[in-house]
Enzyme design. Structure first.
Site, PDB file in Angstrom:
ATOM      1  N   CYS B  37     -96.703  43.031 -47.435  1.00 21.52           N
ATOM      2  CA  CYS B  37     -97.793  43.636 -46.528  1.00 21.52           C
ATOM      3  C   CYS B  37     -96.344  44.495 -45.589  1.00 21.52           C
ATOM      4  O   CYS B  37     -97.103  45.788 -44.998  1.00 21.52           O
ATOM      5  CB  CYS B  37     -98.797  43.880 -45.285  1.00 21.52           C
ATOM      6  SG  CYS B  37     -98.049  42.322 -44.648  1.00 21.52           S
ATOM      7  N   ASP B  39     -94.767  43.934 -42.991  1.00 24.71           N
ATOM      8  CA  ASP B  39     -94.036  43.531 -41.730  1.00 24.71           C
ATOM      9  C   ASP B  39     -93.490  42.998 -41.090  1.00 24.71           C
ATOM     10  O   ASP B  39     -92.836  42.047 -42.320  1.00 24.71           O
ATOM     11  CB  ASP B  39     -95.902  42.233 -41.668  1.00 24.71           C
ATOM     12  CG  ASP B  39     -97.517  43.030 -41.412  1.00 24.71           C
ATOM     13  OD1 ASP B  39     -97.420  44.151 -41.543  1.00 24.71           O
ATOM     14  OD2 ASP B  39     -97.995  42.163 -40.716  1.00 24.71           O
ATOM     15  N   CYS B  64     -99.518  43.140 -38.496  1.00 26.29           N
ATOM     16  CA  CYS B  64    -101.690  43.321 -38.490  1.00 26.29           C
ATOM     17  C   CYS B  64    -101.817  42.102 -37.175  1.00 26.29           C
ATOM     18  O   CYS B  64    -100.787  41.298 -36.403  1.00 26.29           O
ATOM     19  CB  CYS B  64    -101.813  42.524 -39.836  1.00 26.29           C
ATOM     20  SG  CYS B  64    -101.879  41.148 -39.974  1.00 26.29           S
ATOM     21  N   CYS B 107     -99.687  35.752 -42.873  1.00 28.98           N
ATOM     22  CA  CYS B 107     -98.631  35.748 -41.453  1.00 28.98           C
ATOM     23  C   CYS B 107     -98.306  34.909 -41.205  1.00 28.98           C
ATOM     24  O   CYS B 107     -97.432  34.414 -40.676  1.00 28.98           O
ATOM     25  CB  CYS B 107    -100.346  36.367 -40.856  1.00 28.98           C
ATOM     26  SG  CYS B 107    -100.482  38.341 -41.272  1.00 28.98           S
TER      27      CYS B 107
END
Lengths: 200, 136
Positions: B37, B39, B64, B107
């Protein structure tokens, strides 16, 4: 059956978009559930399933970058983008750079006035964005051009290296794209033909 | 997507946001990214060089809600642990604590990677002189 097989295609990336679309329409017409209303329920279920499979395959293959993402997952035996066995190593400089731009973006936002970002900050961010966009494009060209060609023409040994290169280029593209999206959001601009990919 | 209450809590009140100067004695820094993603996450530990305990930890995450919550939680867990204990924190612990859904597991993996990177950086900078001598 994988998405390439649905179209009777070999696992190659050089796919002519118009030809793929033509095949998709042809197969859709032939297998459209409306044409098989008189069929036995069991056969109808099969037809519906085939139709869903065809749509999924077309979605996965029609975009050249999406096609590469799918190929990587397929080669690694994954269904989703989660669970990559070996994570691509991002160049530390790239991460540092993205992190620093994000920090400056955050600072600009926290010192902004009710009217929006200060003119100087806007200009700096816009310059960052142009630079990152150019690199983002470069990664995409590399993916669609030389790397895709290397996959199509390579033997098993080369192909393993190409998969690694795909993953690295896709990761670099994701890092760049995330920062571009965040800058766009901060500047309150939306560009035509560019779909934000994030985030919550 | 609905976030769990704990994720929302960490997202709204992230703990230990900030950074230490990289070269401060006792500080280890990990900067990692999620290729899925885009990040990026920076996590730092500050080890008390007398006791060997992590006395403080800080993070900055651009990502996120789940990535922010995962790193926020990680900094809380790190404090008061030794470096060896900290190495035992697993992404699955974070998943369970925050009730992360499958699409957000990466994450928690990112947070574990960040911890490992920070610990490795600390060890590299602070390998005790005698250990260095004995391994030679």
């Amino acid at each position: 059956m994988d998405h390439f097989e649905v179209f009777g295609l070999p696992r190659r990336l050089g796919i002519d978009a118009a030809e793929l679309q033509r095949k998709f329409y042809e197969l859709s017409r032939r297998g459209h559930p409306d044409f098989h209303q008189g069929a036995l329920p069991e056969r109808q279920a099969e037809i519906l399933e085939a139709s869903a499979r065809l749509n999924a395959a077309y979605r996965a293959l029609r975009d050249p970058i999406g096609r590469i993402e799918y190929l990587v997952r397929l080669e690694e035996g994954r269904d989703t983008r989660e669970g990559a066995t070996v994570k691509p190593k991002a160049p530390p400089e790239l991460l540092e750079e993205m992190f620093e731009i994000q920090e400056s973006l955050q600072e600009a936002q926290s010192s902004s006035q009710p009217g929006g970002l200060e003119a100087g900050a806007r200009a700096t961010l816009a310059a960052h964005r142009e630079r990152l966009l150019a690199r983002h494009q470069k990664e995409e060209h590399r993916l669609r051009g030389p790397l895709s060609e290397a996959w199509d023409s390579g033997g098993a040994a080369e192909r393993a290296d190409v998969i690694t290169a795909f993953k690295e280029a896709l990761a670099a593209r994701a890092y760049l794209r995330t920062v571009i999206d965040d800058i766009d959001e901060a500047l309150g601009e939306v560009r035509e033909g560019y779909v934000s990919h994030r985030r919550h | 997507m609905a976030y769990s209450e704990k994720v929302v809590d960490h997202y709204n009140n992230p703990r230990n946001v900030g950074s230490f100067t990289k070269d401060t004695p006792g500080v280890g820094t990990g900067l990692v990214g999620a290729p899925e993603c885009g990040d990026v996450m920076k996590l730092q530990i500050k080890v008390n060089l007398d006791t060997g305990m992590i006395e403080d930890a800080k993070f900055k995450t651009f990502g996120c809600g789940s990535a922010i919550a995962s790193s926020s939680l990680a900094t809380e867990w790190l404090k008061g642990k030794t470096v060896d204990e900290a190495a035992k924190i697993k992404n699955t612990d974070i998943v369970n604590e925050l009730k992360l859904p499958p699409v957000k597991i990466h994450c928690s993996v990112l947070a574990e990677d960040a911890i490992k990177a920070a610990l490795a950086d600390y060890r590299e900078k602070h390998a005790p002189a005698d250990a260095r001598a004995s391994s030679e």
